[in-house]
Design an enzyme around this catalytic site. Sequence first.
Site, mmCIF file in Angstrom:
data_model
loop_
_atom_site.group_PDB
_atom_site.id
_atom_site.type_symbol
_atom_site.label_atom_id
_atom_site.label_comp_id
_atom_site.label_asym_id
_atom_site.label_seq_id
_atom_site.Cartn_x
_atom_site.Cartn_y
_atom_site.Cartn_z
ATOM 1 N N GLU A 107 -54.761 46.542 3.231
ATOM 2 C CA GLU A 107 -55.346 46.090 4.390
ATOM 3 C C GLU A 107 -56.839 45.833 4.164
ATOM 4 O OE1 GLU A 107 -51.730 47.580 5.574
ATOM 5 O OE2 GLU A 107 -52.885 48.556 4.251
ATOM 6 N N HIS A 124 -47.782 56.769 12.942
ATOM 7 C CA HIS A 124 -47.636 55.503 13.349
ATOM 8 C C HIS A 124 -47.483 55.208 14.748
ATOM 9 C CE1 HIS A 124 -46.233 55.865 9.253
ATOM 10 N NE2 HIS A 124 -46.254 54.725 9.040
#
Length: 350
Positions: free
Chosen positions: A80, A149
């Site tokens: 990322e 998450h």
Amino acid sequence: RVTGLGLGPSSGNLVVVVVQLELVTVRDALNQAMDEELERDERVFLLGEEVAQYDGAYKVSRGLWKKYGDKRIIDTPISEMGFAGIAVGAAMAGLRPICEFMTFNFSMQAIDQVINSAAKTYYMSAGLQPVPIVFRGPNGASAGVAAQHSQCFAAWYSHCPGLKVLSPWSAEDAKGLLKSAIRDDNPVVVLENELMYGVAFELSDEAQSKDFVIPIGKAKIERPGNHVTLVAHSRMVGFCLDAAAVLAKEGVECEVINLRTIRPLDTDTIEASIMKTNHLISVEGGWPQFGVGAEICARIMEGPAFNYLDAPAIRVTGVDIPMPYAKILEDNSVPQIKDIIFSVKKTLNM
């Protein structure tokens, strides 16, 4: 397809009005938005993990790689910080990237690029260097994916000057807001919701147009009412509408406001509603401390609507803990419709 009958405003003649409505999922609305903007502007491109050959982890970019090819739909490594940095650099060089995070929890790997490289550069360059980039992907709690998450990043990113932060609920929101984000010359964070991707909404002729955009910074009143104001974003808008439908049977009319934009926040719409209903409840899936609801409450207390409140403002939020994995604990960690109904009855002293 909806047909309506009515009398003409001046002639009194019978008028037939035909409105074309199509059921479109949030996933397909996002796909339409990207497809139309990729077609409209050759500087737009999409990059992220599995967005190309696999059609996207959630199939949001389905068909785009086959249509636009490797140069504009780019699969990235699981890095990322790397691909967000590439996207920010491309935006500085004059392109208009859409940077997809498979989930915004992974954006923490790249938060230096989002905040320091994207959000601050326009200001630090005295307006000489815009960074027209969109960071998008699913945000907030899904189902059964536990603490790492399940976070909502609405408060995290809306804390930062230089970013615009959008949080769509319906298919219309998703299409109109994403198109506005792609056309904007500022970095925009678009917080989607995984559990909403497969939900279908009616999309009007207007929303199906390639010219359809929703202005950033403007909330929408999804249901008018005069007893209590419910303010929410993303999936919680639907929860508020469901709660309002239940409460209507008991004679309570809730005004439901879909924020659409978290930054800049449409305080005017919230204040106008409170001046009518005299009660405020904010609903969000994120944690309570320094959250979106906390900011709304502070603004109302500091502004002209405070004197119209007949009861303290109430926040309905996620529980102040890391998200548990067990389903029964998970269900008790995020707001449910019953929690909204309970809060409404509490603030109205029912």
